[in-house]
Design a protein around this motif. Structure first.
Motif, mmCIF file in Angstrom:
data_model
loop_
_atom_site.group_PDB
_atom_site.id
_atom_site.type_symbol
_atom_site.label_atom_id
_atom_site.label_comp_id
_atom_site.label_asym_id
_atom_site.label_seq_id
_atom_site.Cartn_x
_atom_site.Cartn_y
_atom_site.Cartn_z
ATOM 1 N N ILE A 6 45.127 33.073 25.758
ATOM 2 C CA ILE A 6 43.567 33.944 24.724
ATOM 3 C C ILE A 6 43.883 34.949 24.578
ATOM 4 O O ILE A 6 43.004 35.962 25.233
ATOM 5 N N GLY A 47 38.126 31.272 21.285
ATOM 6 C CA GLY A 47 38.670 31.071 22.485
ATOM 7 C C GLY A 47 39.403 32.427 22.672
ATOM 8 O O GLY A 47 39.772 32.479 24.078
ATOM 9 N N TYR A 48 39.573 33.338 22.766
ATOM 10 C CA TYR A 48 39.948 34.701 23.061
ATOM 11 C C TYR A 48 38.899 35.296 24.114
ATOM 12 O O TYR A 48 37.729 35.836 22.785
#
Length: 166
Positions: A6, A47-48
Motif C-alpha cells: 500500500i 488502495g495506496y
C-alpha cells in the motif's frame, strides 16, 4: 512501518533540471502539480495509503504538497519523509529551508537514512524508498541523474513505475 503493498514512493527533478526552474507559477509547473494530484487520487482509489518522499527541493516538494492535500480528503493517508541525511537542507536558501521544515512537521513519519552527508546518501535514500514500496511515481525529463537511477532501480526491483514526462 507501512506495508509495501500500500506504499508509493516518488522521484523527480530538482529545479535546475526543470524547464521552468524554480518558478512554480509557470503554467507547466502548475500542470505538473495537477497531474501529480490526479495520479495520487487514482493511486488512493487503487488502495495506496502510504506515500514516501525524499524531501528534495523541486518535484519532491510538489509531491509532498499534493499528498498533504490528498490527506485532507482522505485522513487514512500517511506521508513519510525519507531524509537522506540530517543536514539535507543546510545549503538551501531560507525560503527553501522554511518550506522543508514545514513539510517535515506535517509528515506522519520522518526516517533518516543516514546521519551525515556522504557521496552515496541520496542514492541510499532512493533505494530505501523503492525497497519499501510497490509503486514509483516519477517526474522525469529524460536526463541522467538521480531520478533516472531511481527509475532503473525500481524496474530492476520489479515494482510498478509510472512516469510523468516533463
Amino acid at each position: 512501518m507501512a506495508e509495501r503493498e500500500i506504499s508509493c514512493c516518488f522521484s523527480g527533478h530538482r529545479p535546475v533540471r526543470l524547464p521552468w526552474g524554480a518558478n512554480e507559477r509557470d503554467a507547466r509547473c502548475t500542470e505538473l502539480k495537477k497531474q501529480i494530484g490526479e495520479k495520487l487520487e487514482a493511486f488512493y482509489e487503487r488502495g495506496y495509503r502510504h506515500f514516501l518522499c525524499g524531501m528534495a527541493i523541486g518535484c519532491d516538494m510538489y509531491f509532498a504538497d499534493e499528498v498533504l492535500k490528498l490527506r485532507e480528503r482522505h485522513p487514512d493517508v500517511t506521508l513519510e519523509a525519507a531524509v537522506p541525511c540530517d543536514n539535507q537542507a543546510e545549503r538551501w536558501n531560507k525560503g527553501q529551508q522554511a518550506r522543508y521544515r514545514d513539510l517535515l512537521s506535517r509528515c506522519d513519519v520522518v526516517s533518516y537514512v543516514s546521519h551525515s552527508y556522504s557521496p552515496g546518501c541520496m542514492l541510499k535514500r532512493n533505494e530505501y524508498m523503492i525497497d519499501r514500496s510497490s509503486l514509483l511515481l516519477a517526474c522525469f525529463a529524460g536526463t541522467s541523474g538521480g531520478t533516472m537511477k531511481t527509475i532503473l532501480y525500481a524496474q530492476r526491483s520489479g515494482i510498478e513505475t509510472e512516469i510523468l514526462e516533463i
